[in-house]
Write a protein that holds these residues in place. Structure first.
Motif, PDB file in Angstrom:
ATOM      1  N   SER A 208       1.216  -1.082  -0.264  1.00 47.43           N
ATOM      2  CA  SER A 208       0.111  -0.530   0.342  1.00 47.43           C
ATOM      3  C   SER A 208       0.766   1.546   0.011  1.00 47.43           C
ATOM      4  O   SER A 208       0.529   2.160  -0.509  1.00 47.43           O
ATOM      5  CB  SER A 208      -1.824  -0.144   1.227  1.00 47.43           C
ATOM      6  N   ALA A 209       1.741   1.090   0.358  1.00 41.99           N
ATOM      7  CA  ALA A 209       2.938   2.252   1.063  1.00 41.99           C
ATOM      8  C   ALA A 209       3.897   2.303  -0.579  1.00 41.99           C
ATOM      9  O   ALA A 209       3.523   3.602  -0.647  1.00 41.99           O
ATOM     10  CB  ALA A 209       3.928   2.188   1.554  1.00 41.99           C
ATOM     11  N   GLY A 210       3.765   1.506  -1.029  1.00 39.59           N
ATOM     12  CA  GLY A 210       4.428   1.399  -2.695  1.00 39.59           C
ATOM     13  C   GLY A 210       3.852   2.529  -3.694  1.00 39.59           C
ATOM     14  O   GLY A 210       3.900   2.849  -4.501  1.00 39.59           O
ATOM     15  N   ILE A 211       2.295   1.900  -3.488  1.00 44.25           N
ATOM     16  CA  ILE A 211       1.475   2.756  -3.935  1.00 44.25           C
ATOM     17  C   ILE A 211       1.186   4.311  -4.100  1.00 44.25           C
ATOM     18  O   ILE A 211       1.690   5.214  -5.238  1.00 44.25           O
ATOM     19  CB  ILE A 211      -0.315   1.728  -4.025  1.00 44.25           C
ATOM     20  N   VAL A 212       1.536   4.527  -2.813  1.00 46.20           N
ATOM     21  CA  VAL A 212       1.453   5.644  -2.372  1.00 46.20           C
ATOM     22  C   VAL A 212       2.320   6.570  -2.346  1.00 46.20           C
ATOM     23  O   VAL A 212       2.366   7.872  -3.624  1.00 46.20           O
ATOM     24  CB  VAL A 212       1.246   5.949  -0.582  1.00 46.20           C
ATOM     25  N   PHE A 213       3.731   5.892  -2.558  1.00 43.42           N
ATOM     26  CA  PHE A 213       4.984   6.563  -3.054  1.00 43.42           C
ATOM     27  C   PHE A 213       4.643   6.406  -4.743  1.00 43.42           C
ATOM     28  O   PHE A 213       5.146   7.517  -5.392  1.00 43.42           O
ATOM     29  CB  PHE A 213       6.033   5.377  -2.751  1.00 43.42           C
ATOM     30  N   TYR A 214       4.815   5.419  -5.513  1.00 40.79           N
ATOM     31  CA  TYR A 214       3.793   6.021  -7.032  1.00 40.79           C
ATOM     32  C   TYR A 214       3.343   6.402  -7.586  1.00 40.79           C
ATOM     33  O   TYR A 214       4.038   8.280  -7.871  1.00 40.79           O
ATOM     34  CB  TYR A 214       3.461   4.388  -7.341  1.00 40.79           C
ATOM     35  N   LYS A 215       2.452   7.438  -6.447  1.00 39.50           N
ATOM     36  CA  LYS A 215       1.603   8.681  -6.700  1.00 39.50           C
ATOM     37  C   LYS A 215       2.131   9.743  -6.504  1.00 39.50           C
ATOM     38  O   LYS A 215       1.685  10.530  -6.806  1.00 39.50           O
ATOM     39  CB  LYS A 215      -0.056   8.340  -5.963  1.00 39.50           C
ATOM     40  N   MET A 216       2.850   9.373  -5.392  1.00 35.45           N
ATOM     41  CA  MET A 216       3.206  11.009  -5.611  1.00 35.45           C
ATOM     42  C   MET A 216       4.088  11.402  -6.685  1.00 35.45           C
ATOM     43  O   MET A 216       4.578  12.975  -6.389  1.00 35.45           O
ATOM     44  CB  MET A 216       4.072  10.482  -3.795  1.00 35.45           C
ATOM     45  N   ILE A 217       4.984  10.487  -7.141  1.00 38.25           N
ATOM     46  CA  ILE A 217       6.194  10.672  -7.720  1.00 38.25           C
ATOM     47  C   ILE A 217       5.543  10.488  -9.789  1.00 38.25           C
ATOM     48  O   ILE A 217       6.137  11.444 -10.274  1.00 38.25           O
ATOM     49  CB  ILE A 217       6.710   8.918  -8.044  1.00 38.25           C
ATOM     50  N   THR A 218       4.736   9.620  -9.902  1.00 33.24           N
ATOM     51  CA  THR A 218       4.233  10.332 -11.083  1.00 33.24           C
ATOM     52  C   THR A 218       2.352  10.913 -11.112  1.00 33.24           C
ATOM     53  O   THR A 218       1.699  11.304 -12.134  1.00 33.24           O
ATOM     54  CB  THR A 218       3.450   8.772 -11.815  1.00 33.24           C
ATOM     55  N   GLY A 219       1.712  10.911  -9.880  1.00 35.01           N
ATOM     56  CA  GLY A 219       0.848  11.320 -10.271  1.00 35.01           C
ATOM     57  C   GLY A 219      -0.442  10.536 -10.167  1.00 35.01           C
ATOM     58  O   GLY A 219      -1.529  11.170 -11.107  1.00 35.01           O
ATOM     59  N   ARG A 220      -0.728   9.425 -10.387  1.00 31.02           N
ATOM     60  CA  ARG A 220      -1.706   8.615 -10.574  1.00 31.02           C
ATOM     61  C   ARG A 220      -1.267   7.222 -10.494  1.00 31.02           C
ATOM     62  O   ARG A 220      -0.090   7.024  -9.560  1.00 31.02           O
ATOM     63  CB  ARG A 220      -1.128   8.638 -12.402  1.00 31.02           C
ATOM     64  N   GLN A 221      -1.877   6.222 -10.675  1.00 30.03           N
ATOM     65  CA  GLN A 221      -2.282   5.014  -9.673  1.00 30.03           C
ATOM     66  C   GLN A 221      -0.977   4.142 -10.529  1.00 30.03           C
ATOM     67  O   GLN A 221      -1.091   4.332 -12.249  1.00 30.03           O
ATOM     68  CB  GLN A 221      -3.824   3.845  -9.817  1.00 30.03           C
ATOM     69  N   PRO A 222      -0.854   3.431 -10.029  1.00 31.20           N
ATOM     70  CA  PRO A 222       0.166   2.176 -11.036  1.00 31.20           C
ATOM     71  C   PRO A 222      -0.644   1.837 -11.988  1.00 31.20           C
ATOM     72  O   PRO A 222       0.314   0.877 -13.059  1.00 31.20           O
ATOM     73  CB  PRO A 222       0.804   1.002  -9.961  1.00 31.20           C
ATOM     74  N   TRP A 223      -2.089   1.381 -11.633  1.00 30.34           N
ATOM     75  CA  TRP A 223      -2.630   0.413 -13.361  1.00 30.34           C
ATOM     76  C   TRP A 223      -3.922   1.140 -12.785  1.00 30.34           C
ATOM     77  O   TRP A 223      -4.302   1.510 -12.356  1.00 30.34           O
ATOM     78  CB  TRP A 223      -2.824  -0.791 -11.806  1.00 30.34           C
ATOM     79  N   GLU A 224      -4.421   1.231 -14.380  1.00 24.46           N
ATOM     80  CA  GLU A 224      -5.574   1.786 -14.516  1.00 24.46           C
ATOM     81  C   GLU A 224      -6.866   1.190 -14.266  1.00 24.46           C
ATOM     82  O   GLU A 224      -6.653   0.237 -14.074  1.00 24.46           O
ATOM     83  CB  GLU A 224      -5.302   2.258 -15.926  1.00 24.46           C
ATOM     84  N   TYR A 225      -7.887   2.284 -13.450  1.00 21.99           N
ATOM     85  CA  TYR A 225      -9.161   1.630 -13.015  1.00 21.99           C
ATOM     86  C   TYR A 225     -10.263   1.534 -14.166  1.00 21.99           C
ATOM     87  O   TYR A 225     -10.094   3.281 -13.827  1.00 21.99           O
ATOM     88  CB  TYR A 225      -9.465   1.252 -11.397  1.00 21.99           C
ATOM     89  N   ASN A 226     -11.164   1.307 -14.179  1.00 24.48           N
ATOM     90  CA  ASN A 226     -12.755   2.235 -14.567  1.00 24.48           C
ATOM     91  C   ASN A 226     -13.697   1.838 -14.503  1.00 24.48           C
ATOM     92  O   ASN A 226     -13.732   0.450 -14.250  1.00 24.48           O
ATOM     93  CB  ASN A 226     -12.821   1.843 -16.707  1.00 24.48           C
ATOM     94  N   PHE A 227     -14.153   2.199 -12.854  1.00 26.10           N
ATOM     95  CA  PHE A 227     -14.959   1.698 -12.421  1.00 26.10           C
ATOM     96  C   PHE A 227     -16.355   2.153 -13.221  1.00 26.10           C
ATOM     97  O   PHE A 227     -17.999   2.366 -12.147  1.00 26.10           O
ATOM     98  CB  PHE A 227     -14.424   2.395 -10.718  1.00 26.10           C
TER      99      PHE A 227
END
Length: 575
Positions: A208-227
Motif C-alpha cells: 500500500s505504501a508503495g502505491i502511495v509512493f508511486y502516486k507521489m512521483i507520477t501523479g497516477r495509480q500504478p494500474w488503470e481502473y475504470n469503475f
C-alpha cells in the motif's frame, strides 16, 4: 463554513462528554465526520465521529482495547490516538476516536493541487511514512495499518521542513498478523493482493505504501481502473482491481525524473508475490535510505542547475492556524480554480472574486499572496495610489490598462488592497469623474473570470464599499479574516523568536492564550520589545520579558470593533 457546520451532527461550541469542545468541522470521509476540538486538559485535538451505521456494528469493548494499545504508539511520524469512546445524542449512540491535531493537510489534498511531487519531496515523505510504519511493525505483536492511502497520511507544516505522519490506525489495524477482518474499512485500489483474502501482513502495508509512493512521483495509480457503472458493488470492484493488476506497471521514470535504481525500489514494493516484496517497512526504509544518500550527493553537485525549494510545498497550506478560513478558501476558491474542467462538467460557474475583510494587521495581504502561490496564477497587487492620476479620466485609463495587463498574463489574480478607497459608495455628493472611475472598475470587474482573471479585494471598513461591487458576477464571496487564532498565534511567536537568543523558559502556548484578539503586528511588537528588554542587561530573551510586555501594552482591537465585523459577517447593517 457555517453552512457546512449546520448540516453536521455536532455544532461549534458543543461540549462532548464534558471533555471536548467542538471548535470547527474539518470534513467528512468514508467513515464519518472529523472535527477540531479543545480537550479539557490536553489542548487541541481531533475527533472522528463515525457514521451511525458503522457505529452500530462496532464492538466497542474490542475497539477500546485496541485504542489503548495504539495510544502507546508515540512516534513523531504517527498521529497519536488518545481514546475510543461513545457519544450519546438524540437517543442514539455514536462511536468516536480522539487523535492528535496536526497543523497541515492530508497528502491527498496536496496531490489534488499539484498532481505529483518532485522526486526529492516524494522520497522525504515516503521515508517519514516508513519510519512510522517501522514503529508499528516492530510492536509485539506487529500492528498492521491496513488502510494506507493519501487520505490517511497527514502533512505537518509546523516546522521548517514539512513532514508526513501516518493517521487512522484506530480504524484500520489488526494485532494478529493472520487475523481475518472485514475489507470494508480499506480502499481497494490500495489493497495488497492477499488482503482480498483477509490476509494482512507487514508486507501488505509495504504494498500500500508503495502505491502511495508511486502516486507521489507520477501523479497516477500504478494500474488503470475504470469503475464507471459499477457503483458500490464490492465484488465487481475486487474483480476489476485484480484483473487490472495483471498488466505490467510502467516504471516511475516514464513520468518523472527518476533513475533505474529508484524504479527498482518502487517496483519491488509493488510485487504481487509476497516473497518478491519487502517483508516489512524496515527493509523498504533501508533500501530507500541507501538510495537517498546517493541521490542527495548527486543533487548537491547539480544544485546550481536545479534548485528544489521547500517553498514549493508551502503555498496556501503554510498559513498557520485559521483552519476554518483555509478550508473555506480551499473548497470555494482553490478547488474551482484548479479543477475548472470538473466544475464545467457540473455547469458550476467559477467565482469572479472575493472580498477579504477584517481588522488591519491580520494577514489579508499575506493570505492573498499565498492563495496566488497555491493556484500558480500570475499575481498583481494594487493599492489606491497605483491608480491615482492628476488628469481627468486618467484613473479610468489606468484601470483599463490594469485589466488588459491581467488578460495578457492570465490566469491572473488581481489583489486590490484598501478597496474602500478605490470603490467607495456612490452618492449625490460624489464628484462626477470619481463616480465614473467607480463605474469603470465595476464594468471591468463584471464576469472577468471569463478572461481567467480572479479578483481579491481587501478592506478594513467593508461598510464603506460601494454595494454594487458585492453583487454576483463581481465579488461573489465575502470572507472574514479575524485576528489570528490560537494555533496561528503559537506559530507567530515561534516565527518572530526564530534566530533570536532565547532560553528554555519560553511558553508558546501560554503566550498564545495571553494574546487573544491580538493582531500579527501586535505579536511582532511584543517580541521586538521583549528583545529590547533582554538586550539592556544583556541576557537571553525569556518568558518574563514577553509577559511583561504583554501586560503593559493595550489591546489594539476593541471588542466593539470586532462586533462590527461580526455584524457585517451576519449581513446585518452597521449602527
Amino acid at each position: 463554513m457555517d453552512t457546512n457546520i449546520s448540516k453536521t451532527r455536532l455544532e461549534k461550541g458543543e461540549i462532548i462528554n464534558d471533555t471536548y469542545e467542538i471548535k470547527a468541522f474539518i470534513g467528512e470521509g468514508a467513515f464519518g465526520e472529523v472535527y477540531i476540538v479543545q480537550h479539557k486538559f490536553l489542548g487541541t485535538q481531533v475527533i472522528k465521529l463515525l457514521k451511525e451505521e458503522i457505529s452500530e456494528k462496532i464492538n466497542f469493548e474490542k475497539i477500546s482495547q485496541e485504542a489503548k494499545v495504539l495510544s502507546t504508539l508515540t512516534d513523531s511520524h504517527i498521529v497519536r490516538v488518545f481514546e475510543a469512546n461513545i457519544l450519546k445524542k438524540n437517543k442514539k449512540k455514536y462511536f468516536f476516536i480522539s487523535m492528535g491535531f496536526v497543523s497541515g493537510e492530508p497528502l491527498s489534498r496536496l496531490l489534488s493541487r499539484k498532481r505529483f511531487l518532485t522526486v526529492k519531496d516524494a522520497i522525504n515523505f515516503q521515508i517519514d511514512i516508513l519510519i512510522g510504519l517501522c514503529t508499528a511493525h516492530n510492536m509485539k505483536p506487529p500492528i498492521i495499518h491496513r488502510d494506507i492511502s493519501p487520505d490517511n497520511i497527514l502533512l505537518s507544516y509546523e516546522k521548517e521542513k514539512p513532514t508526513a505522519l501516518l493517521s487512522d490506525f484506530g480504524l484500520a489495524c489488526t494485532f494478529d498478523k493472520l487475523s481475518n477482518i472485514p475489507n470494508a474499512a480499506g480502499k481497494y485500489i490500495y489493497f495488497a493482493p492477499e488482503c482480498f483474502w483477509n490476509v494482512h501482513l507487514p508486507a501488505s502495508d509495504v504494498f500500500s505504501a508503495g502505491i502511495v509512493f508511486y502516486k507521489m512521483i507520477t501523479g497516477r495509480q500504478p494500474w488503470e481502473y475504470n469503475f464507471k457503472n459499477i457503483g458500490d458493488d464490492n465484488e465487481k470492484i475486487e474483480t476489476m482491481v485484480l484483473s487490472a493488476r495483471k498488466k505490467e506497471i510502467k516504471p516511475p521514470s516514464e513520468y518523472n525524473d527518476c533513475d533505474e535504481k529508484l524504479d527498482k525500489i518502487v517496483l519491488k514494493s509493488l510485487s504481487p508475490e509476497i516473497k518478491d516484496r519487502y517483508r516489512n517497512a524496515v527493509e523498504f526504509l533501508n533500501a530507500l535510505n541507501n538510495y537517498k544518500n546517493i541521490y542527495d550527493a548527486t543533487k548537491i553537485k547539480k544544485k546550481n542547475k536545479q534548485k528544489l525549494s521547500s517553498k514549493e510545498l508551502k503555498g496556501f497550506a503554510k498559513v498557520a492556524g485559521m483552519q476554518e478560513l483555509k478550508e473555506l478558501l480551499y473548497q470555494d476558491v482553490i478547488r474551482p480554480l484548479k479543477d475548472k474542467e470538473l466544475y464545467e462538467q457540473y455547469k458550476v460557474t467559477l467565482l469572479n472574486g472575493l472580498l477579504l475583510y477584517g481588522p488591519p494587521g491580520c494577514g489579508k495581504t499575506f493570505i492573498a499572496r499565498k492563495l496566488a502561490e497555491e493556484v500558480g496564477f500570475h499575481f498583481i497587487e494594487v493599492k489606491p495610489s497605483d491608480l491615482a492620476s492628476i488628469y481627468i479620466h486618467g484613473t479610468q485609463e489606468k484601470i483599463r490598462k490594469l485589466f488588459d495587463e491581467a488578460k495578457k498574463q492570465a490566469p491572473t489574480i488581481i489583489f486590490i488592497d484598501e478597496v474602500d478607497a478605490i470603490l467607495p459608495g456612490r452618492n449625490s455628493n460624489m464628484n462626477h469623474s470619481y463616480a465614473s472611475e467607480v463605474n469603470e472598475f465595476l464594468a471591468q470587474l463584471t464576469e472577468c473570470h471569463k478572461d481567467e482573471i480572479f479578483v481579491i479585494a481587501a478592506t478594513n471598513i467593508p461598510e464603506k464599499i460601494d454595494t454594487a461591487i458585492l453583487r454576483t458576477g463581481r465579488i461573489d464571496k465575502k470572507i472574514y479574516v479575524p485576528p489570528p487564532d490560537y494555533e496561528a498565534r503559537i506559530e507567530m511567536f515561534k516565527l518572530y523568536l526564530h534566530d533570536r537568543p532565547t532560553d528554555n523558559s519560553i511558553d508558546y502556548e501560554k503566550n498564545a492564550l495571553l494574546t487573544k484578539n491580538y493582531r500579527l503586528s501586535d505579536i511582532k511588537f511584543i517580541i521586538d520589545e521583549a528583545s529590547r528588554l533582554a538586550l539592556k542587561k544583556p541576557e537571553k530573551i525569556n518568558q518574563k520579558h514577553i509577559e511583561k510586555v504583554i501586560h503593559n501594552i493595550k489591546l489594539s482591537i476593541s471588542e466593539k470593533e470586532l462586533q462590527k465585523y461580526e455584524l457585517f459577517k451576519s449581513n446585518e447593517s452597521f449602527d
